[in-house]
Design an enzyme around this catalytic site. Structure first.
Site, PDB file in Angstrom:
ATOM      1  N   ASP A  96       2.923  -4.682   8.071  1.00 30.82           N
ATOM      2  CA  ASP A  96       1.725  -3.869   7.914  1.00 30.82           C
ATOM      3  C   ASP A  96       0.544  -4.835   8.028  1.00 30.82           C
ATOM      4  O   ASP A  96       0.271  -5.609   7.115  1.00 30.82           O
ATOM      5  CB  ASP A  96       1.765  -3.189   6.536  1.00 30.82           C
ATOM      6  CG  ASP A  96       0.470  -2.468   6.206  1.00 30.82           C
ATOM      7  OD1 ASP A  96      -0.513  -2.630   6.958  1.00 30.82           O
ATOM      8  OD2 ASP A  96       0.437  -1.752   5.182  1.00 30.82           O
TER       9      ASP A  96
ATOM     10  N   HIS B 203       0.873  -1.185   0.000  1.00 31.15           N
ATOM     11  CA  HIS B 203       0.000   0.000   0.000  1.00 31.15           C
ATOM     12  C   HIS B 203       0.910   1.235   0.000  1.00 31.15           C
ATOM     13  O   HIS B 203       2.025   1.184   0.538  1.00 31.15           O
ATOM     14  CB  HIS B 203      -0.826  -0.054   1.290  1.00 31.15           C
ATOM     15  CG  HIS B 203      -1.914   0.961   1.395  1.00 31.15           C
ATOM     16  ND1 HIS B 203      -1.676   2.254   1.786  1.00 31.15           N
ATOM     17  CD2 HIS B 203      -3.246   0.868   1.204  1.00 31.15           C
ATOM     18  CE1 HIS B 203      -2.826   2.911   1.821  1.00 31.15           C
ATOM     19  NE2 HIS B 203      -3.801   2.093   1.476  1.00 31.15           N
TER      20      HIS B 203
ATOM     21  N   LYS C  28     -10.510  -0.654  10.648  1.00 26.97           N
ATOM     22  CA  LYS C  28     -10.647  -1.834   9.783  1.00 26.97           C
ATOM     23  C   LYS C  28     -10.963  -3.084  10.599  1.00 26.97           C
ATOM     24  O   LYS C  28     -11.102  -4.169  10.055  1.00 26.97           O
ATOM     25  CB  LYS C  28      -9.363  -2.045   8.978  1.00 26.97           C
ATOM     26  CG  LYS C  28      -9.108  -0.931   7.950  1.00 26.97           C
ATOM     27  CD  LYS C  28      -7.876  -1.214   7.144  1.00 26.97           C
ATOM     28  CE  LYS C  28      -7.340   0.000   6.436  1.00 26.97           C
ATOM     29  NZ  LYS C  28      -8.080   0.330   5.211  1.00 26.97           N
TER      30      LYS C  28
ATOM     31  N   CYS D 188      -4.726   2.375  -3.713  1.00 22.92           N
ATOM     32  CA  CYS D 188      -3.476   2.885  -3.110  1.00 22.92           C
ATOM     33  C   CYS D 188      -2.321   1.916  -3.320  1.00 22.92           C
ATOM     34  O   CYS D 188      -1.424   1.804  -2.448  1.00 22.92           O
ATOM     35  CB  CYS D 188      -3.637   3.194  -1.615  1.00 22.92           C
ATOM     36  SG  CYS D 188      -4.832   4.473  -1.277  1.00 22.92           S
TER      37      CYS D 188
ATOM     38  N   GLN E 217      -4.642  -5.215   6.918  1.00 21.12           N
ATOM     39  CA  GLN E 217      -5.650  -6.131   6.350  1.00 21.12           C
ATOM     40  C   GLN E 217      -5.562  -7.520   6.961  1.00 21.12           C
ATOM     41  O   GLN E 217      -6.177  -8.461   6.443  1.00 21.12           O
ATOM     42  CB  GLN E 217      -5.467  -6.229   4.823  1.00 21.12           C
ATOM     43  CG  GLN E 217      -5.631  -4.930   4.085  1.00 21.12           C
ATOM     44  CD  GLN E 217      -7.051  -4.374   4.121  1.00 21.12           C
ATOM     45  OE1 GLN E 217      -8.017  -5.085   4.419  1.00 21.12           O
ATOM     46  NE2 GLN E 217      -7.187  -3.101   3.823  1.00 21.12           N
TER      47      GLN E 217
END
Ligand code: PMP
Length: 414
Positions: A208, A131, A234, A372, A211
């Site tokens: 990261d 991202h 999220k 993104c 997600q």
């Protein structure tokens, strides 16, 4: 197949949906089918009530007042930190830095770790599926320091080339920063292998987890990961709050990111000394209501159980993949063997945006565009995709409505 169907049926998705008031609304006269969960998830009543409770019962600044309300707000804020520690199995509460979100957490590491440990000629490794939030902060750091960004390539299915990754690790590598789950492809990366190889090279790893945190049970000690970044919004929580987990030994060795109130021990015009962890990295008044109500989101996930959520979502992803592949002219982007919750696709001859507009008319919320991840879209040679992303409250009926909508869009546009 029997077993997978059983998982879908045992999970009380209709009971869960009752906790999410927005899911009963209509859009363009049609029942809402919300499949843009990768962008942000909807919030259960438990979170909405916690925000209301904060403003009606607790509102006060944290970590400073001696008065009753300030104590209550501070205690509630620290309950969230403690709950987060348990949620990802950190060793200490003070390894949980409360930030604005994933982007903020990654920028913190790029700036603070970067200024302490990255010099001219050093290298940072990222991957081709990152991202922009896990690209641009490292580019800024590299520009500032005269360091070099190295990118792990992927194959056509959207899986990392692990041999290429290993070959990139050298004594110049100062940090590996890679996504756990790709927001555009759904690929679940082999994070254990990534971390083991980096550590064998003496290099720390940032994951990261924007997600991953809402789909996969994460144990930072078992993974031995050095930094983990994720966002509250999220994972069924509020916007404006997120987490940077960092191993104590790194956080202790890193300088403050921002200066201001709360992060100091003592200030004189000659010299300032800094507060201890985690406050050294939490300058200024935080987003208090978001910090406090994030605890409700974590509690909600824990009550249902991450393993059950993951099994249910996996079954739904398989169902959705099969349904979409029945449609002539569909091309899935991201066909990794290990995937989570994201279906990116193109309809031959139709622009993703036009497909998204038709789906919206049918009440189906998806994301269209580059998500993104422009370098990734360039690699595939496409302008973007249509992305349906699943959460625990989605149903097979949602997927059927999506498939019918895509079929309709294909017949109108192609
Ligand atoms: N990384 C990934 C993989 C993401 O999907 C996102 C959000 N789309 C981010 C980082 C940035 O998260 P936030 O905007 O909450 O900071």
């Amino acid at each position: 197949m029997m077993e997978k169907t059983a998982v879908l049926e045992q999970f009380d998705v209709y009971g869960i949906r009752k906790d999410f008031p927005i899911l009963t609304r209509t859009v363009n006269g049609k029942p809402l089918v919300y499949l843009d969960n990768g962008a942000t998830t909807q919030k259960p009543l438990q979170v909405i009530d916690a925000i209301r409770h904060y403003y009606t019962e607790l509102n006060s600044n944290v970590h400073r007042g001696v008065h009753h309300l300030s104590q209550l707000a501070t205690d509630a804020f620290e309950v969230t930190r403690h709950q987060l520690k348990g949620f990802i199995n950190a060793a200490h509460d003070h390894e949980i830095i409360i930030t604005k979100g994933t982007t903020d957490s990654i920028n913190l590491v790029a700036s603070s770790f970067g200024s302490a440990f990255v010099k001219t000629g050093d290298e940072i490794i990222i991957s081709a599926m990152e991202h922009h939030s896990n690209i641009v902060p490292w580019q800024l750091l590299c520009e500032d320091r005269g360091a070099v960004l190295r990118v792990v390539p992927i194959n056509a299915a959207g899986e990392l080339d692990m041999d290429a990754y290993r070959a990139l690790l050298t004594d110049r590598t100062k940090l590996v920063a890679i996504t756990y789950v790709s927001n555009s492809l759904g690929t679940v990366n082999p994070v254990r292998e990534i971390i083991e190889a980096a550590h064998a090279n003496g290099t720390p790893v940032l994951l990261d987890a924007a997600q991953a945190i809402q789909h996969i049970a994460i144990d930072v000690q078992a993974l031995d990961v050095d930094f983990l970044a994720f966002s509250g919004h999220k994972m069924y929580g509020p916007t404006g709050v997120g987490v940077l987990y960092g191993k104590e030994k790194w956080l202790d060795a890193m300088p403050p990111y921002q200066g201001g109130g709360e992060m100091i021990k003592e200030v004189t015009f000659e010299k300032t000394t800094y507060n201890e962890l985690p406050f050294k990295f939490e300058a200024g008044t935080p987003n208090i209501e978001a910090g406090i109500s994030l605890a409700a989101a974590i509690g909600y996930i824990q009550d249902i159980g991450m393993d059950r959520i993951a099994a249910y979502e996996h079954g739904l992803l398989e169902y959705a993949t099969a349904r979409l592949l029945e449609i002539p002219g569909i091309r899935l982007i991201g066909t990794a063997a290990n995937k989570s919750s994201v279906l990116s696709f193109l309809v031959d001859g139709a622009h993703p945006y036009d497909v998204g507009v038709i789906l919206d008319k049918l009440g189906v919320a998806v994301r269209t565009g580059h998500h993104c991840t422009q370098p990734l879209m360039d690699w595939y040679g496409i302008p973007g995709t249509v992305r349906a992303s699943i959460a625990m409250y989605n149903t097979r009926e949602d997927i059927d409505t999506l498939a019918a909508g895509v079929q309709k869009a294909a017949s109108m546009l192609v």
